[in-house]
Design a protein around this motif. Structure first.
Motif, PDB file in Angstrom:
ATOM      1  N   THR A 208       1.896   2.771  28.213  1.00  0.00           N
ATOM      2  CA  THR A 208       3.213   2.473  28.757  1.00  0.00           C
ATOM      3  C   THR A 208       4.013   1.679  27.741  1.00  0.00           C
ATOM      4  O   THR A 208       3.468   0.835  27.025  1.00  0.00           O
ATOM      5  CB  THR A 208       3.100   1.683  30.076  1.00  0.00           C
ATOM      6  OG1 THR A 208       4.408   1.458  30.616  1.00  0.00           O
ATOM      7  CG2 THR A 208       2.410   0.342  29.876  1.00  0.00           C
ATOM      8  N   ASN A 209       5.302   1.969  27.656  1.00  0.00           N
ATOM      9  CA  ASN A 209       6.204   1.218  26.786  1.00  0.00           C
ATOM     10  C   ASN A 209       7.533   1.083  27.525  1.00  0.00           C
ATOM     11  O   ASN A 209       8.484   1.816  27.269  1.00  0.00           O
ATOM     12  CB  ASN A 209       6.389   1.928  25.445  1.00  0.00           C
ATOM     13  CG  ASN A 209       7.140   1.068  24.435  1.00  0.00           C
ATOM     14  OD1 ASN A 209       7.765   0.072  24.795  1.00  0.00           O
ATOM     15  ND2 ASN A 209       7.089   1.454  23.172  1.00  0.00           N
ATOM     16  N   PRO A 211       9.818  -1.991  28.265  1.00  0.00           N
ATOM     17  CA  PRO A 211      10.171  -3.416  28.185  1.00  0.00           C
ATOM     18  C   PRO A 211      10.929  -3.917  29.405  1.00  0.00           C
ATOM     19  O   PRO A 211      10.870  -5.110  29.722  1.00  0.00           O
ATOM     20  CB  PRO A 211      11.043  -3.481  26.922  1.00  0.00           C
ATOM     21  CG  PRO A 211      10.641  -2.295  26.115  1.00  0.00           C
ATOM     22  CD  PRO A 211      10.296  -1.228  27.103  1.00  0.00           C
ATOM     23  N   LYS A 215       6.192  -4.225  30.125  1.00  0.00           N
ATOM     24  CA  LYS A 215       4.946  -3.475  29.946  1.00  0.00           C
ATOM     25  C   LYS A 215       5.006  -2.708  28.627  1.00  0.00           C
ATOM     26  O   LYS A 215       5.906  -1.902  28.416  1.00  0.00           O
ATOM     27  CB  LYS A 215       4.729  -2.498  31.106  1.00  0.00           C
ATOM     28  CG  LYS A 215       4.619  -3.172  32.461  1.00  0.00           C
ATOM     29  CD  LYS A 215       4.017  -2.274  33.519  1.00  0.00           C
ATOM     30  CE  LYS A 215       4.825  -1.050  33.789  1.00  0.00           C
ATOM     31  NZ  LYS A 215       4.294  -0.284  34.948  1.00  0.00           N
ATOM     32  N   ASN A 216       4.037  -2.967  27.757  1.00  0.00           N
ATOM     33  CA  ASN A 216       3.977  -2.260  26.478  1.00  0.00           C
ATOM     34  C   ASN A 216       2.558  -2.355  25.926  1.00  0.00           C
ATOM     35  O   ASN A 216       2.285  -3.142  25.035  1.00  0.00           O
ATOM     36  CB  ASN A 216       4.989  -2.842  25.492  1.00  0.00           C
ATOM     37  CG  ASN A 216       5.099  -2.012  24.218  1.00  0.00           C
ATOM     38  OD1 ASN A 216       4.482  -0.957  24.092  1.00  0.00           O
ATOM     39  ND2 ASN A 216       5.870  -2.493  23.255  1.00  0.00           N
ATOM     40  N   TRP A 217       1.645  -1.588  26.499  1.00  0.00           N
ATOM     41  CA  TRP A 217       0.271  -1.623  26.013  1.00  0.00           C
ATOM     42  C   TRP A 217      -0.429  -0.300  26.314  1.00  0.00           C
ATOM     43  O   TRP A 217       0.088   0.558  27.020  1.00  0.00           O
ATOM     44  CB  TRP A 217      -0.502  -2.786  26.630  1.00  0.00           C
ATOM     45  CG  TRP A 217      -0.928  -2.642  28.053  1.00  0.00           C
ATOM     46  CD1 TRP A 217      -2.079  -2.061  28.514  1.00  0.00           C
ATOM     47  CD2 TRP A 217      -0.227  -3.093  29.220  1.00  0.00           C
ATOM     48  NE1 TRP A 217      -2.138  -2.129  29.890  1.00  0.00           N
ATOM     49  CE2 TRP A 217      -1.014  -2.762  30.350  1.00  0.00           C
ATOM     50  CE3 TRP A 217       0.985  -3.757  29.421  1.00  0.00           C
ATOM     51  CZ2 TRP A 217      -0.625  -3.060  31.652  1.00  0.00           C
ATOM     52  CZ3 TRP A 217       1.375  -4.053  30.717  1.00  0.00           C
ATOM     53  CH2 TRP A 217       0.578  -3.709  31.809  1.00  0.00           C
ATOM     54  N   ALA A 267      12.773   2.151  28.243  1.00  0.00           N
ATOM     55  CA  ALA A 267      11.878   2.647  27.194  1.00  0.00           C
ATOM     56  C   ALA A 267      12.668   2.865  25.907  1.00  0.00           C
ATOM     57  O   ALA A 267      13.771   3.416  25.935  1.00  0.00           O
ATOM     58  CB  ALA A 267      11.219   3.946  27.635  1.00  0.00           C
ATOM     59  N   THR A 320       3.506  -2.273  20.752  1.00  0.00           N
ATOM     60  CA  THR A 320       2.427  -1.876  21.659  1.00  0.00           C
ATOM     61  C   THR A 320       1.125  -2.556  21.252  1.00  0.00           C
ATOM     62  O   THR A 320       0.820  -2.672  20.066  1.00  0.00           O
ATOM     63  CB  THR A 320       2.242  -0.352  21.632  1.00  0.00           C
ATOM     64  OG1 THR A 320       3.446   0.274  22.081  1.00  0.00           O
ATOM     65  CG2 THR A 320       1.095   0.079  22.538  1.00  0.00           C
ATOM     66  N   THR A 324      -3.851  -6.096  27.232  1.00  0.00           N
ATOM     67  CA  THR A 324      -2.620  -6.841  27.492  1.00  0.00           C
ATOM     68  C   THR A 324      -2.920  -8.273  27.898  1.00  0.00           C
ATOM     69  O   THR A 324      -3.756  -8.522  28.779  1.00  0.00           O
ATOM     70  CB  THR A 324      -1.778  -6.160  28.587  1.00  0.00           C
ATOM     71  OG1 THR A 324      -0.678  -7.014  28.943  1.00  0.00           O
ATOM     72  CG2 THR A 324      -2.592  -5.866  29.838  1.00  0.00           C
TER      73      THR A 324
END
Length: 756
Positions: A208-209, A211, A215-217, A267, A320, A324
């Motif tokens: 997932t990306n 912001p 969430k970006n991991w 995204a 990324t 997380t």
């Protein structure tokens, strides 16, 4: 998304668990169906039925207008074809559900022939919500439901101890760090549930990306779709339910369907476009039947392959991370987690040769896993070796092609927006009919290979070869006929001094067969480790630092496992130090004073009472009271407020006719949504904030229309000029939500006209 798991089980072995029935569900995000009509539901249900899925677990967030629009369509479609649905109340997305509304929803829809029943009771689950566990005493009494929530943030022990659930669902569907998926989480739930129903997770991928949702991991996918089904099919611990995470959560790319609906989450690029996942459904009828009954028939041979479109280091990672910190995990660089490979699974009636072609370059393939008797799902992978171009996976026998993937997907060093895409492209192909049945029931197979984590790797690799592969300590990777044991030595062994008692059974078994590592096992009974931390849990960060303004923050947060690698350097690892609880209050936002990224450090620290420079907690915005002199036809409050680069439009249901007319004239989604909310509120549906990016043209036109209301603008004049917000600049151009010239000019011109 997966939440922080609690301490895992230490038990070494369990008696086989016998279940009365088995069902496979798919987690379905109703919030991703804004544009659905009845035929869309009919199509999704048809795909699910073809895959032998028993029901959709409908994830529904509180006070989401999409839920009110779509549930009648979903149940109508399901009733027409005999498919089942049940509710998974999301307590995280929009906050907790009120008890009365949960009772109302279950009571109304449980009467539908499409609602999934368990032993005559409506089946109900959740995504989180353990803080409202007491509500379920009354909910169960009022509805008679069977309640199996996901309270994974507590872990199995503490979730079950709450005493209101009838079983538990684990969201622990992905591996931690550079590891493959394991069964440790399952073992923990089986131990604490002690025979109560368990719903096990399975997922094909996670990236997932977004912001906009912080969430970006990614978590390791790679072989996971094959490995996890193997664990479920052949494992000694058999859950009664399996839930696939997910059917359509394409923002986290854990989905089995090609994405539908709009982009969201701010995204930085569209990482789902032209990246199908449908091929992962191809073998579901076979593996689900195999899991349920222990045997299945290969009707039609097929091949499924998946790979990432870019090598891990091809371009910028875009921030990324692997793992997380938001779940107190030790973060890694993405390339430390993912493998640059083409992965493939084939459903075959007999052995065959596999070859991978990348840009025309031929790479001989191999099978890392073959099914017993060479009937069933074969699996393997090849390193890409830096090759680029379209990818084809071909299956041959005797030099003749049996089938191959379409070859539409490609690997390239070129990246959209200069960012590496960590999503998976899934391709597939089919061959001829086979009609061959698995030659031996799964229950007759035993582990013949396996592994473990941390210090358990060596012992598990040895004992699993000889069918001793306890799922609380080891993870089996291959199954077949039992291998003849070496001659026993008669040695009685114990865990080495200071080691966990969980080594006991492994040491006794291995040392008696001649393998007795001195660092783990002892021939003399010694004191064992009796702490509270499971030896199977992956290490967390226990101290860290940084340079510049973030040094104090990193020193504080890394001590509690919150150590984002793009801001901090972790200095030591070990068992997680559980963070101090968040303080009572309503701190939802904390940022740096200069707007520089802090990767969540300010919110983590400030919400726990430590808020040093450069952190800043924005003041709460004032609320305009309804106009008491307008006989109920008041605007109430309509507030254009500023939070980051978002604009919130908040309205009472009793807004004046002129404002309602202004909204009704808007054909874009913002106007439609606001108008719907107002009408819905008149029929008892609770309204919430309308949120949209300030730079969005649709919001621009809606705000421009609203500014045509003299009453509204006069209120805004008072708010922004006569009654300035503490801590917020007076100049409109300085407000971050109106940073664009279009929005600034629209707002200023509207204020000027109204104030004159």
């Amino acid at each position: 998304m997966r939440l922080l798991a609690g301490v895992l089980a230490w038990a070494l072995a369990f008696a086989p668990v016998v279940v009365q029935a088995k069902s496979v569900f798919a987690h379905f995000m109703v919030g991703n169906t804004k544009s659905f009509v009845l035929n869309d539901w009919v199509q999704e249900i048809a795909y699910a039925k073809a895959a032998r899925i028993d029901a959709f677990a409908l994830n529904i967030a509180y006070d989401d207008y999409v839920t009110q629009l779509q549930l009648p369509l979903a149940f109508s479609a399901a009733e027409a074809v005999g498919f089942k649905l049940f509710f998974s109340f999301d307590y995280a997305g929009n906050g907790p559900w009120p008890k009365s509304e949960v009772i109302s929803m279950i009571s109304y829809y449980a009467a539908s022939s499409a609602y999934f029943q368990y032993n005559g009771k409506p089946f109900v689950s959740t995504f989180e919500g353990p803080e409202r566990s007491e509500d379920w005493t009354d909910i169960k009494a009022s509805t008679g439901c069977f309640f199996i929530p996901d309270w994974s943030s507590l872990g199995a022990k503490d979730a079950w101890a709450l005493g209101t659930a009838d079983g538990l669902f684990s969201w622990e569907g992905w591996p931690n760090g550079p590891n493959n998926v394991s069964t440790y989480g399952d073992a923990s739930y089986f131990m604490y549930l002690d025979g109560a129903p368990y719903m096990a997770p399975i997922s094909p991928w996670f990236y997932t990306n977004m912001p906009g949702y912080n969430k970006n991991w990614l978590w390791r996918g790679d072989d996971m779709w094959f490995d996890r089904w193997q664990q479920l099919i052949v494992g000694e611990l058999q859950p009664e339910f399996v839930q696939i995470i997910s059917w359509n959560d394409y923002g986290e790319r854990q989905d089995l369907r090609y994405p539908f609906g709009p982009e969201y989450g701010k995204a930085p690029y569209n990482y789902v476009k032209n990246m199908p996942h449908d091929g992962w459904r191809q073998f579901l009828p076979f593996v689900i039947e195999l899991w349920k009954t222990g045997t299945a028939t290969v009707e039609t041979e097929g091949i499924t392959a998946w790979f990432r479109p870019n090598p891990a280091t091809a371009c910028s990672d875009g921030g990324t991370t692997g793992n997380t910190a938001t779940q107190l995990q030790l973060e890694f660089q993405p390339q430390e987690i993912v493998q640059d490979k083409v992965f493939y699974s084939a459903l075959l009636g007999s052995d065959a040769t596999v070859t991978v072609f990348i840009g025309g370059r031929s790479i001989p393939g191999d099978w890392s896993n073959k099914p017993y008797g060479n009937v069933g799902v074969f699996h393997g992978s090849v390193n890409t070796g830096g090759a680029g171009g379209n990818v084809i996976v071909r299956i041959t026998r005797g030099g003749s092609t049996v089938m191959e993937t379409s070859g539409k997907g490609a690997i390239s060093a070129g990246c959209a927006n200069g960012l590496t895409n960590f999503n998976a492209y899934v391709d597939a192909g089919t061959g001829g009919s086979s009609g061959k049945k698995t030659p031996k029931a799964i229950k007759d197979l035993v582990p013949i290979a396996g592994t473990g984590v941390n210090e358990f790797v060596k012992l598990c690799e040895f004992t699993c070869k000889y069918a001793y592969c306890p799922e609380a300590a080891c993870t089996a990777t291959k199954f077949g006929d039992a291998i003849e044991l070496p001659d026993p030595t008669g040695v009685i062994a114990y865990p080495a001094e200071g080691k966990s008692a969980a080594f006991g059974g492994l040491c006794r078994f291995a040392c008696n067969l001649g393998y007795c590592p001195e660092d783990l096992c002892s021939l003399v009974e010694k004191p064992t480790y009796e702490g509270d931390v499971s030896p199977f849990v992956q290490p967390a960060c226990t101290s860290g630092t940084a340079t510049g303004d973030l040094q104090g923050l990193c020193s504080y947060a890394c001590n509690w496992g919150f150590c984002p690698i793009h801001a901090c350097t972790c200095l030591s690892t070990g068992p997680l130090h559980l963070p101090t609880p968040e303080q009572e209050g309503d701190i939802k936002t904390a940022v740096t004073t200069d707007g520089s990224p802090d990767y969540g450090l300010c919110l983590f620290a400030c919400s726990r009472g430590y808020c040093p420079k450069p952190c800043f907690v924005p003041p709460k915005l004032p609320v305009l009271s309804p106009d008491p002199g307008n006989d109920g036809d008041s605007i109430g409050y309509t507030l254009l407020s500023v939070l980051s680069d978002y604009t919130l439009v908040r309205m009472w249901a009793s807004a004046s006719d002129e404002v309602e007319d202004a909204l009704a004239e808007q054909t874009c989604s913002v106007g439609k949504r606001a108008t719907y909310r107002r009408h819905a509120s008149r029929h008892g549906v609770t309204t919430r904030d309308l949120e949209k990016r300030a730079s969005d043209p649709c919001l621009h036109s809606t705000v421009a229309a609203l500014l045509g209301s003299p009453k509204l603008v006069s209120m805004l004049v008072g708010l922004y000029r006569g009654n300035p917000i503490p801590g917020v600049a007076l100049g409109v151009s300085q407000l971050p939500g109106y940073a664009t010239s279009v929005m600034t000019n629209t707002f200023i011109n509207g204020l000027s006209t109204a104030s004159n």
